[in-house]
Scaffold this motif. Structure first.
Motif, short mmCIF file in Angstrom:
data_model
loop_
_atom_site.label_atom_id
_atom_site.label_comp_id
_atom_site.label_asym_id
_atom_site.label_seq_id
_atom_site.Cartn_x
_atom_site.Cartn_y
_atom_site.Cartn_z
N LYS A 73 38.92 14.98 38.14
CA LYS A 73 39.51 15.31 36.85
C LYS A 73 40.55 16.42 37.02
CE LYS A 73 37.09 15.21 33.14
NZ LYS A 73 36.13 15.53 32.06
N PRO A 74 41.38 16.67 36.00
CA PRO A 74 42.39 17.73 36.11
C PRO A 74 41.80 19.12 36.38
CG PRO A 74 42.88 16.30 34.25
CD PRO A 74 41.53 15.89 34.76
N THR A 75 40.54 19.33 36.03
CA THR A 75 39.90 20.63 36.25
C THR A 75 39.57 20.86 37.73
OG1 THR A 75 37.71 19.65 35.90
CG2 THR A 75 38.84 20.57 33.97
N GLY A 76 39.67 19.79 38.54
CA GLY A 76 39.28 19.91 39.94
C GLY A 76 37.86 19.45 40.20
N LYS A 77 37.09 19.20 39.13
CA LYS A 77 35.73 18.69 39.27
C LYS A 77 35.76 17.16 39.27
CE LYS A 77 33.23 22.62 37.35
NZ LYS A 77 32.22 23.07 36.38
N ALA A 78 34.79 16.58 39.95
CA ALA A 78 34.73 15.12 40.05
C ALA A 78 33.53 14.59 39.26
CB ALA A 78 34.62 14.68 41.51
N ILE A 79 33.71 13.40 38.68
CA ILE A 79 32.63 12.73 37.97
C ILE A 79 31.86 11.88 38.97
CG2 ILE A 79 32.04 11.09 36.15
CD1 ILE A 79 34.60 11.83 34.74
N GLN A 80 30.53 12.03 38.98
CA GLN A 80 29.67 11.19 39.81
C GLN A 80 28.86 10.25 38.91
OE1 GLN A 80 27.82 14.69 41.88
NE2 GLN A 80 28.05 13.38 43.67
N HIS A 81 28.27 9.23 39.53
CA HIS A 81 27.39 8.30 38.82
C HIS A 81 28.08 7.72 37.58
CE1 HIS A 81 24.27 9.71 41.48
NE2 HIS A 81 24.37 10.94 41.02
N PHE A 82 29.21 7.04 37.80
CA PHE A 82 30.00 6.46 36.72
C PHE A 82 29.31 5.25 36.11
CE2 PHE A 82 34.41 8.16 36.62
CZ PHE A 82 34.69 7.85 35.31
N ILE B 217 47.43 4.41 27.65
CA ILE B 217 47.58 5.16 28.89
C ILE B 217 47.55 6.66 28.59
CG2 ILE B 217 49.14 5.69 30.80
CD1 ILE B 217 50.09 2.78 30.63
N ASP B 218 48.25 7.08 27.54
CA ASP B 218 48.28 8.50 27.19
C ASP B 218 46.89 9.03 26.85
OD1 ASP B 218 51.05 8.81 27.53
OD2 ASP B 218 51.44 8.00 25.54
N GLN B 219 46.11 8.24 26.12
CA GLN B 219 44.75 8.67 25.78
C GLN B 219 43.90 8.84 27.03
OE1 GLN B 219 43.78 5.43 23.13
NE2 GLN B 219 44.16 6.66 21.28
N GLU B 220 44.00 7.90 27.98
CA GLU B 220 43.19 7.98 29.18
C GLU B 220 43.63 9.14 30.08
OE1 GLU B 220 41.08 4.66 31.75
OE2 GLU B 220 43.23 4.67 32.12
N VAL B 221 44.92 9.28 30.25
CA VAL B 221 45.44 10.33 31.13
C VAL B 221 45.14 11.72 30.56
CG1 VAL B 221 47.57 11.36 32.02
CG2 VAL B 221 47.19 8.90 32.24
N SER B 222 45.11 11.85 29.24
CA SER B 222 44.81 13.15 28.64
C SER B 222 43.41 13.63 29.00
CB SER B 222 44.95 13.08 27.12
OG SER B 222 43.93 12.27 26.54
N VAL B 223 42.52 12.70 29.31
CA VAL B 223 41.14 13.05 29.70
C VAL B 223 40.99 13.11 31.21
CG1 VAL B 223 38.73 12.31 29.61
CG2 VAL B 223 40.19 12.03 27.60
N MET B 224 41.57 12.15 31.92
CA MET B 224 41.32 11.99 33.35
C MET B 224 42.44 12.46 34.26
SD MET B 224 38.29 10.84 33.60
CE MET B 224 38.38 10.59 35.37
#
Length: 431
Positions: free
Chosen positions: A287-296, A395-402
């Motif tokens: 993610k933009p914060t540098g943290k990664a999502i696990q167990h998607f 695309i804008d909605q998804e990119v704003s989060v991810m």
């Protein structure tokens, strides 16, 4: 040729002239096809070559083969998605050629991490142990004694469309969205086996491990195991193919394909997850914060236009031709309830029609009948929704989060531009 034979030929030509004229009159303005009928077309005036000689005996191919004229309908590979030796790689399905919602076994997309294993079914063993009351080792024959079920579900790599976070990378529907396929699967629900073996109450996770070179291992929460998780040995009415995990694989309907471990050898139950390589260093999203999502886990609601496509364009169409726009929709969350289609890149939408079977966690085919205007530029965008209440994001909605550093679970709407010549190109539209 004598006079009698000449008269027969003339009568035949006269017949086709009349029927061609009638056909043009009958379908004018209403048909999906425009008539190019010619009274002297050799294809209708003469018996075709194949009708004047013996065909192959039914014993020629003990296992049936496609027509030689369908030589272009193949799984395809690219070095961009390979390890260099194509053993840790993917073969993408020609979804632009798909019909209905079932992918033939020979075209089903394939992903392996250490090459395709060839397992001797007589030596196959499945170990089930850990937090179960009766640990067991099963042969293939013993496994198949459990009552079987047959279900239709898609399998999708979570990287399907993952090259597009920054922008389109492949001007091809097969390479952009062919990391998926749909089949009819036969096997046994895991909950059926566990009812026989007994699951200890502290068991919260299951490790599924493969017997191939990579020994693929993934951790699965017990809720999914006891819901619709299956151990499968059949695909589309026959045994699994080697590239699909013969003789046995896990199927987790709707969840990312990497979790559907092939060449299955071991199931272990535990109170804690294992944090395997494929859920720590791989198959996580930054993610933009540098943290990664696990167990998607579940693949989100998604759709795509499959026709027209860069592979099958509209350059042959004439002004005023009526044409069917087709596509696929799917959701790992449930059942598709609707698909909208835009001709202007997502600014305005019309409702498409769902076609054929509409099943949970399965492909759903949709279409829209369109009158083609030569010279118009169209930006075809589809947007699906499911019965869990999800709608494909922009695309804008998804990119704003991810952000744009992710690889997996991209499900934003995508656009295929039809230019003035009828050629089709993959584009990305941002506000």
């Amino acid at each position: 040729m004598n006079n009698k034979e000449s008269q027969k030929v003339l009568d035949r030509r006269d017949f086709f002239k009349k029927t061609a004229a009638l056909s043009v009159t009958a379908i004018a303005g209403t048909s999906l096809v425009s008539s190019n009928a010619r009274a002297d077309d050799p294809a209708i005036m003469h018996h075709p070559e194949w009708g004047q000689k013996w065909g192959d005996p039914v014993t020629k191919n003990r296992y049936g083969m496609p027509s030689k004229y369908e030589h272009n309908v193949l799984r395809r590979n690219t070095k961009l998605l390979a390890s260099g030796n194509f053993r840790a790689s993917i073969a993408v399905a020609p979804i632009q050629e798909s019909m209905g919602i079932i992918t033939p076994n020979g075209l089903f997309f394939s992903r392996s991490h250490g090459g395709v294993a060839h397992v001797n079914p007589n030596e196959y063993r499945l170990m089930i142990h850990g937090l179960v009351e009766k640990p067991i080792v099963l042969t293939l024959e013993q496994l198949k004694r459990y009552p079987s079920v047959t279900r239709t579900h898609f399998i999708e790599c979570p990287a399907n469309g993952g090259q597009e976070w920054r922008g389109p990378q492949f001007n091809s529907i097969q390479f952009a969205k062919g990391f998926m396929s749909c089949a009819e699967w036969t096997g046994v629900y895991l909950k059926t086996i566990l009812a026989d073996l007994g699951l200890k109450p502290e068991a919260q996770w299951m490790l599924a491990e493969g017997s191939d070179n990579s020994e693929m291992g993934r951790t699965i929460p017990i809720d999914k195991v006891l819901d619709d998780a299956m151990i499968v040995w059949g695909q589309n009415g026959e045994a699994l193919r080697p590239e699909q995990g013969y003789p046995v694989r896990i199927l987790l309907p709707g969840w990312e394909g990497n979790l559907c471990v092939k060449w299955l050898k071991r199931l272990e139950f535990s109170a804690e997850p294992w944090y395997c390589k494929e859920e720590t260093s791989k198959y996580t999203d930054l993610k933009p914060t540098g943290k990664a999502i696990q167990h998607f886990y579940a693949n989100e609601v998604n759709s795509t236009v499959t026709s027209p496509s860069p592979e099958i364009d509209w350059t042959h169409l004439k002004d005023g031709d009526i044409v069917e726009i087709e596509g696929l929709a799917w959701s790992g969350m449930g059942t598709i309830t609707g698909v909208d289609l835009s001709f202007d890149g997502g600014r305005n939408y019309v409702e498409a029609k769902l076609k054929g079977l509409v099943l949970p966690k399965s492909w759903t085919r949709w279409s829209y009948i369109h009158t083609y205007k030569k010279g118009d530029v169209l930006q075809l965008t589809s947007r699906a929704m499911d019965d869990a209440g999800y709608i494909q994001p922009t695309i804008d909605q998804e990119v704003s989060v991810m952000g744009v550093e992710a690889v997996y679970h991209r499900n934003a709407v995508e656009t295929w531009e039809v230019n003035a010549k009828g050629e089709v190109n993959h584009v990305q539209i941002r506000s």
